[in-house]
Design a protein around this motif. Structure first.
Motif, short mmCIF file in Angstrom:
data_model
loop_
_atom_site.label_atom_id
_atom_site.label_comp_id
_atom_site.label_asym_id
_atom_site.label_seq_id
_atom_site.Cartn_x
_atom_site.Cartn_y
_atom_site.Cartn_z
N ARG A 1 0.83 -1.21 0.00
CA ARG A 1 0.00 0.00 0.00
C ARG A 1 0.86 1.25 0.00
O ARG A 1 0.50 2.25 -0.61
N TYR A 2 1.98 1.19 0.70
CA TYR A 2 2.87 2.33 0.80
C TYR A 2 4.32 1.87 0.64
O TYR A 2 4.65 0.76 1.05
N LYS A 3 5.14 2.75 0.08
CA LYS A 3 6.55 2.44 -0.07
C LYS A 3 7.34 3.74 -0.07
O LYS A 3 6.98 4.68 -0.79
N ILE A 4 8.37 3.77 0.74
CA ILE A 4 9.28 4.92 0.77
C ILE A 4 10.66 4.41 0.41
O ILE A 4 11.17 3.48 1.05
N ILE A 5 11.27 5.01 -0.60
CA ILE A 5 12.62 4.61 -1.00
C ILE A 5 13.46 5.85 -1.26
O ILE A 5 12.93 6.95 -1.43
N GLU A 6 14.77 5.64 -1.31
CA GLU A 6 15.66 6.74 -1.66
C GLU A 6 15.84 6.76 -3.18
O GLU A 6 15.72 5.74 -3.86
N LYS A 7 16.14 7.95 -3.68
CA LYS A 7 16.35 8.05 -5.14
C LYS A 7 17.51 7.14 -5.53
O LYS A 7 18.43 6.89 -4.76
N VAL B 1 0.99 7.91 -6.78
CA VAL B 1 0.22 6.70 -6.50
C VAL B 1 0.17 5.89 -7.79
O VAL B 1 -0.14 6.43 -8.86
N TYR B 2 0.48 4.63 -7.68
CA TYR B 2 0.46 3.74 -8.84
C TYR B 2 -0.78 2.86 -8.72
O TYR B 2 -0.93 2.07 -7.79
N LEU B 3 -1.66 3.05 -9.68
CA LEU B 3 -2.95 2.36 -9.68
C LEU B 3 -2.94 1.24 -10.70
O LEU B 3 -2.47 1.41 -11.83
N CYS B 4 -3.50 0.13 -10.31
CA CYS B 4 -3.72 -0.98 -11.23
C CYS B 4 -5.22 -1.09 -11.47
O CYS B 4 -6.03 -0.87 -10.55
N ALA B 5 -5.60 -1.38 -12.68
CA ALA B 5 -7.01 -1.57 -13.02
C ALA B 5 -7.14 -2.75 -13.96
O ALA B 5 -6.18 -3.14 -14.64
N LEU C 1 3.89 5.68 -3.59
CA LEU C 1 5.35 5.68 -3.59
C LEU C 1 5.88 7.06 -3.25
O LEU C 1 5.47 8.05 -3.86
N THR C 2 6.77 7.10 -2.29
CA THR C 2 7.48 8.34 -1.96
C THR C 2 8.95 8.11 -2.17
O THR C 2 9.54 7.20 -1.59
N VAL C 3 9.56 8.93 -3.02
CA VAL C 3 11.00 8.84 -3.29
C VAL C 3 11.66 10.04 -2.61
O VAL C 3 11.29 11.19 -2.85
N VAL C 4 12.62 9.74 -1.73
CA VAL C 4 13.26 10.82 -0.97
C VAL C 4 14.74 10.94 -1.33
O VAL C 4 15.32 10.02 -1.92
#
Lengths: 116, 115
Positions: free
Chosen positions: A9-15, A89-93, A113-116
């Motif tokens: 549901r959520y993901k935080i990663i570094e660039k 936000v990456y949505l699948c349909a 997705l949050t890229v920091v």
């Protein structure tokens, strides 16, 4: 019927790191879509599969994004390496068959997705 | 190329009043038009669609939309707004002659219903 499942549901990663998202469409749905929704914008189609074949990937940044649907069921979307502007936000349909527009689409809850 | 325009970023309406969220489109060929709603941290939920037939389409939660071919519009309406209607609304058009249909979303309109 069960809906479209997405994880995480959520993901935080570094660039410059890599990340993968997973989607399981509604059973029997031939068409699967990945959308990118940047905050304040409408969803943008990244890639569209019909069974295990790619129908449209014209807006997929292929230098860093890849997607597969090997068995025509679930799908993964990968970003490698990630950039700050990939935060979204990456949505699948999924839909029964994109050749019949009146079927419409069912969306998953998305992966933020949050890229920091 | 097909496109969808939602001219208002935000619409404010008092609870109990009628609401309208505007959408215009541009396609070649016959359009299939959809409205979706998105609540915070949720995916898009289907509200209603126009494929063919009656220009007034009724959907979920008391919403309806009117297809106007001459004005290329598909405005979303509800006779009496509820606070729980506050959300982000997206108009989408699907078009394409033969083969695989292509979908385009508008930029969204934030609906704020004021108690």
């Amino acid at each position: 019927e069960a809906g479209v499942a997405q994880s995480p549901r959520y993901k935080i990663i570094e660039k410059r790191q890599s990340v993968a998202f997973w989607c399981n469409p509604i059973s029997g749905h031939a068409t699967l879509y990945w959308y990118q929704q940047i905050l304040g914008q409408g969803p943008k189609l990244l890639i569209q599969f019909q069974n295990n074949g790619v129908v449209d990937d014209s807006q997929l940044p292929k230098d860093r994004f890849s997607a597969e649907r090997l068995k025509g069921v679930d799908s993964t979307l990968k970003i490698q390496p990630a950039k700050l502007e990939d935060s979204a936000v990456y949505l699948c349909a999924s839909s029964l068959d994109s050749r019949r527009a009146n079927y419409g689409y069912t969306f998953g809850s998305g992966t933020r997705l949050t890229v920091v | 190329a097909q496109s969808v325009a939602q001219p208002e970023d935000q619409v404010n309406v008092a609870e109990g009043n009628p609401l309208t969220v505007k959408c215009t489109y541009s396609v070649s060929g016959n359009p299939y038009l959809f409205w979706y709603v998105q609540y915070p941290n949720r995916g898009l939920q289907f509200l209603l669609k126009y494929i063919t037939g009656d220009n007034l389409v009724k959907g979920s939660y008391g919403f309806e939309a009117e297809f106007n071919k001459s004005q290329t519009s598909f405005h979303l309406k509800k006779p009496s707004a509820l606070v729980s209607d506050s959300a982000l609304y997206f108009c989408a058009v699907i078009a394409g002659s033969g083969g695989y249909q292509k979908v385009t979303f508008g930029t969204g309109t934030k609906l704020q219903v004021i108690p």
